[in-house]
Scaffold this active site. Structure first.
Site, PDB file in Angstrom:
ATOM      1  N   LEU A  13      -5.393   7.820  -7.927  1.00  0.00           N
ATOM      2  CA  LEU A  13      -6.432   6.907  -8.423  1.00  0.00           C
ATOM      3  C   LEU A  13      -7.809   7.317  -7.907  1.00  0.00           C
ATOM      4  O   LEU A  13      -8.818   7.134  -8.604  1.00  0.00           O
ATOM      5  CB  LEU A  13      -6.125   5.457  -8.016  1.00  0.00           C
ATOM      6  N   ASP A  32     -10.653  10.301   2.951  1.00  0.00           N
ATOM      7  CA  ASP A  32      -9.187  10.378   2.973  1.00  0.00           C
ATOM      8  C   ASP A  32      -8.790  11.077   4.255  1.00  0.00           C
ATOM      9  O   ASP A  32      -9.620  11.739   4.892  1.00  0.00           O
ATOM     10  CB  ASP A  32      -8.661  11.159   1.751  1.00  0.00           C
ATOM     11  N   ASP A  49      -9.109   8.913   9.265  1.00  0.00           N
ATOM     12  CA  ASP A  49      -7.800   8.261   9.317  1.00  0.00           C
ATOM     13  C   ASP A  49      -8.056   6.765   9.440  1.00  0.00           C
ATOM     14  O   ASP A  49      -8.704   6.314  10.400  1.00  0.00           O
ATOM     15  CB  ASP A  49      -7.007   8.770  10.522  1.00  0.00           C
ATOM     16  N   ILE A  72      -0.321   4.193   2.234  1.00  0.00           N
ATOM     17  CA  ILE A  72       0.937   4.666   1.636  1.00  0.00           C
ATOM     18  C   ILE A  72       1.160   3.869   0.358  1.00  0.00           C
ATOM     19  O   ILE A  72       1.041   2.640   0.354  1.00  0.00           O
ATOM     20  CB  ILE A  72       2.089   4.491   2.641  1.00  0.00           C
ATOM     21  N   SER A  73       1.470   4.584  -0.728  1.00  0.00           N
ATOM     22  CA  SER A  73       1.468   3.938  -2.050  1.00  0.00           C
ATOM     23  C   SER A  73       2.871   3.720  -2.615  1.00  0.00           C
ATOM     24  O   SER A  73       3.006   3.356  -3.788  1.00  0.00           O
ATOM     25  CB  SER A  73       0.634   4.768  -3.022  1.00  0.00           C
ATOM     26  N   HIS A 111       3.832  -4.904  -6.636  1.00  0.00           N
ATOM     27  CA  HIS A 111       4.982  -5.090  -5.745  1.00  0.00           C
ATOM     28  C   HIS A 111       4.757  -6.218  -4.731  1.00  0.00           C
ATOM     29  O   HIS A 111       5.676  -6.584  -4.008  1.00  0.00           O
ATOM     30  CB  HIS A 111       5.359  -3.757  -5.100  1.00  0.00           C
ATOM     31  N   TYR A 134       6.697  -2.128   1.434  1.00  0.00           N
ATOM     32  CA  TYR A 134       5.408  -1.716   0.867  1.00  0.00           C
ATOM     33  C   TYR A 134       4.696  -2.912   0.222  1.00  0.00           C
ATOM     34  O   TYR A 134       3.512  -3.172   0.484  1.00  0.00           O
ATOM     35  CB  TYR A 134       5.663  -0.596  -0.147  1.00  0.00           C
ATOM     36  N   SER A 163       0.819  -0.082 -13.248  1.00  0.00           N
ATOM     37  CA  SER A 163       1.184   1.337 -13.155  1.00  0.00           C
ATOM     38  C   SER A 163       0.057   2.135 -13.791  1.00  0.00           C
ATOM     39  O   SER A 163      -0.049   2.194 -15.021  1.00  0.00           O
ATOM     40  CB  SER A 163       2.488   1.600 -13.919  1.00  0.00           C
ATOM     41  N   ARG A 172       9.755   0.137 -18.481  1.00  0.00           N
ATOM     42  CA  ARG A 172       9.064  -0.926 -17.723  1.00  0.00           C
ATOM     43  C   ARG A 172       7.545  -0.760 -17.798  1.00  0.00           C
ATOM     44  O   ARG A 172       6.803  -1.733 -17.932  1.00  0.00           O
ATOM     45  CB  ARG A 172       9.537  -0.885 -16.263  1.00  0.00           C
TER      46      ARG A 172
HETATM   47  P1  NAI Z   1      -1.796   8.049  -3.618  1.00  0.00           P
HETATM   48  O1  NAI Z   1      -0.617   8.050  -2.712  1.00  0.00           O
HETATM   49  O2  NAI Z   1      -1.936   9.138  -4.610  1.00  0.00           O
HETATM   50  O3  NAI Z   1      -3.144   8.015  -2.748  1.00  0.00           O
HETATM   51  C1  NAI Z   1      -3.244   7.306  -1.537  1.00  0.00           C
HETATM   52  C2  NAI Z   1      -4.160   8.103  -0.628  1.00  0.00           C
HETATM   53  O4  NAI Z   1      -4.278   7.416   0.616  1.00  0.00           O
HETATM   54  C3  NAI Z   1      -3.623   9.500  -0.312  1.00  0.00           C
HETATM   55  O5  NAI Z   1      -4.557  10.482  -0.707  1.00  0.00           O
HETATM   56  C4  NAI Z   1      -3.394   9.481   1.175  1.00  0.00           C
HETATM   57  O6  NAI Z   1      -3.695  10.718   1.814  1.00  0.00           O
HETATM   58  C5  NAI Z   1      -4.343   8.381   1.622  1.00  0.00           C
HETATM   59  N1  NAI Z   1      -3.927   7.831   2.907  1.00  0.00           N
HETATM   60  C6  NAI Z   1      -2.678   7.514   3.324  1.00  0.00           C
HETATM   61  N2  NAI Z   1      -2.692   7.132   4.602  1.00  0.00           N
HETATM   62  C7  NAI Z   1      -3.977   7.207   5.014  1.00  0.00           C
HETATM   63  C8  NAI Z   1      -4.618   6.975   6.257  1.00  0.00           C
HETATM   64  N3  NAI Z   1      -3.941   6.560   7.344  1.00  0.00           N
HETATM   65  N4  NAI Z   1      -5.943   7.170   6.331  1.00  0.00           N
HETATM   66  C9  NAI Z   1      -6.647   7.584   5.246  1.00  0.00           C
HETATM   67  N5  NAI Z   1      -6.090   7.850   4.064  1.00  0.00           N
HETATM   68  C10 NAI Z   1      -4.766   7.656   3.945  1.00  0.00           C
HETATM   69  O7  NAI Z   1      -1.794   6.633  -4.338  1.00  0.00           O
HETATM   70  P2  NAI Z   1      -2.535   6.189  -5.679  1.00  0.00           P
HETATM   71  O8  NAI Z   1      -1.556   6.169  -6.764  1.00  0.00           O
HETATM   72  O9  NAI Z   1      -3.792   6.916  -5.830  1.00  0.00           O
HETATM   73  O10 NAI Z   1      -2.838   4.656  -5.327  1.00  0.00           O
HETATM   74  C11 NAI Z   1      -4.019   4.281  -4.674  1.00  0.00           C
HETATM   75  C12 NAI Z   1      -3.848   2.857  -4.156  1.00  0.00           C
HETATM   76  O11 NAI Z   1      -3.528   1.999  -5.235  1.00  0.00           O
HETATM   77  C13 NAI Z   1      -2.752   2.713  -3.126  1.00  0.00           C
HETATM   78  O12 NAI Z   1      -3.169   1.789  -2.138  1.00  0.00           O
HETATM   79  C14 NAI Z   1      -1.598   2.130  -3.923  1.00  0.00           C
HETATM   80  O13 NAI Z   1      -0.759   1.339  -3.113  1.00  0.00           O
HETATM   81  C15 NAI Z   1      -2.324   1.311  -4.965  1.00  0.00           C
HETATM   82  N6  NAI Z   1      -1.553   1.169  -6.205  1.00  0.00           N
HETATM   83  C16 NAI Z   1      -1.418   2.232  -7.057  1.00  0.00           C
HETATM   84  C17 NAI Z   1      -0.714   2.075  -8.236  1.00  0.00           C
HETATM   85  C18 NAI Z   1      -0.620   3.167  -9.260  1.00  0.00           C
HETATM   86  O14 NAI Z   1      -0.088   2.905 -10.346  1.00  0.00           O
HETATM   87  N7  NAI Z   1      -1.103   4.375  -8.993  1.00  0.00           N
HETATM   88  C19 NAI Z   1      -0.039   0.809  -8.550  1.00  0.00           C
HETATM   89  C20 NAI Z   1      -0.232  -0.224  -7.569  1.00  0.00           C
HETATM   90  C21 NAI Z   1      -0.972  -0.031  -6.440  1.00  0.00           C
HETATM   91  C1  15L Z   2       2.847   1.009  -7.098  1.00  0.00           C
HETATM   92  O1  15L Z   2       2.447   0.157  -6.312  1.00  0.00           O
HETATM   93  C2  15L Z   2       2.846   2.444  -6.751  1.00  0.00           C
HETATM   94  O2  15L Z   2       1.755   2.791  -5.920  1.00  0.00           O
HETATM   95  C3  15L Z   2       2.868   3.344  -7.974  1.00  0.00           C
HETATM   96  O3  15L Z   2       3.206   4.662  -7.552  1.00  0.00           O
HETATM   97  C4  15L Z   2       3.877   2.844  -8.999  1.00  0.00           C
HETATM   98  O4  15L Z   2       5.154   2.874  -8.449  1.00  0.00           O
HETATM   99  C5  15L Z   2       3.522   1.432  -9.388  1.00  0.00           C
HETATM  100  O5  15L Z   2       3.432   0.588  -8.248  1.00  0.00           O
HETATM  101  C6  15L Z   2       4.528   0.812 -10.367  1.00  0.00           C
HETATM  102  O6  15L Z   2       5.052  -0.268 -10.088  1.00  0.00           O
HETATM  103  O7  15L Z   2       4.767   1.419 -11.407  1.00  0.00           O
END
Ligand code: NAI
Ligand code: 15L
Length: 264
Positions: A13, A32, A49, A72-73, A111, A134, A163, A172
């Protein structure tokens, strides 16, 4: 908007916003713990961090808005979530308070409410029902946001993202899909709004079948433009009909709700 901070900028994202918000703020501060592409015009790259409180306090200084994606995602061990999602999100809010309260968009997740059945239609007043450790960390983040608003007037929009991927990856996601384009327009709407208070929003496109209602947030003026419907035929051809008795089909969280306890 002078400086907008994006945590988790190296993730999926984060990449979407780096492109989609180019030029939106005078400076995008990208952060990041993982490696990031070098800064381009209008960007600053600041590795950090989220578990390091002093570093987060420095990171947030001089920012006018924060998109908090970092952490953590997916489902993970509690000790890992403890550091990245619980401590990390606390540090972020504490830093925002100390910086005078820039508005935060907190990337919550479906979630946080994944143990509601798919037959239910939810809105901002629906109870949290986490489907995983999570999801539990996202409930905590939403509660932190509420606390920091009530006590310190730090505004937050907690987006229960469905998603967000280029296309729905299974049946889904025909219900939970958020298009990258709608995600970007939603982020803009959140920071364009004069006032938000503490708000729960569902991050979902205008899909034909959805479980979530955003009517309470109409004042944001965000209207998703995309729908998963254009992918339906291809998704249904690729994936067999879902088993109606499977927990992954009964609950909104899908596989997260159906899987056993992570620590077992
Ligand atoms: P992603 O896993 O691709 O990106 C998360 C980023 O956070 C990673 O680049 C990782 O290095 C960084 N990160 C992890 N621990 C860290 C720390 N201690 N300090 C600094 N950075 C850290 O996840 P994505 O898909 O980009 O999602 C972004 C956010 O949106 C997450 O919080 C996720 O839970 C939330 N989300 C995403 C969804 C999706 O469909 N992609 C759905 C629901 C929620
Ligand atoms: C989330 O929260 C996750 O970060 C993403 O990877 C997908 O699993 C999404 O939910 C989902 O429910 O599809």
């Amino acid at each position: 908007m002078r400086r907008l901070l994006i945590t988790g900028a190296a993730g999926g994202l984060g990449g979407i916003l780096r492109e989609g918000l180019a030029g939106y703020a005078e400076v995008l501060r990208l952060s990041d713990v993982a490696e990031m592409e070098p800064a381009r015009a209008g960007e600053e790259v600041v590795p950090c961090d989220l578990a390091d409180r002093e570093a987060v306090i420095d990171l947030v200084k001089d920012c006018d808005g924060i998109v908090h994606l970092g952490g953590i995602s997916i489902e993970a061990a509690f000790d890992d979530l403890l550091s990245a999602n619980l401590l990390g999100t606390y540090n972020l809010y504490e830093a925002a308070r100390q910086a005078g309260g820039p508005r935060v968009l907190f990337a919550s997740s479906n979630h946080a409410i994944g143990f509601h059945k798919r037959t239910e239609r939810l809105d901002d007043s629906s109870t949290q029902r986490p489907d995983s450790l999570y999801g539990l960390t996202k409930c905590y983040g939403e509660a932190l946001a509420s606390y920091y608003y009530d006590k310190f007037a730090v505004e937050s929009v907690c987006v229960r993202i469905g998603s967000c991927f280029p296309e729905p990856k299974d049946r889904r996601m025909l219900s939970t899909w958020l298009s990258p384009r709608d995600f970007v327009s939603m982020v803009r709407a959140v920071f364009d709004a004069p006032v938000t208070g503490h708000l729960i929003l569902y991050g979902v496109s205008a899909n034909r079948e959805t479980w979530w209602n955003n009517d309470h947030a109409a004042f944001l003026g965000w209207t998703p433009q995309d729908s998963s419907e254009i992918f339906r035929a291809a998704v249904e051809a690729k994936f067999p009909p879902e088993d109606k008795n499977d927990a992954a089909t009964i609950y909104q969280g899908g596989g997260f709700a159906a899987r056993g306890h992570f620590e077992d």
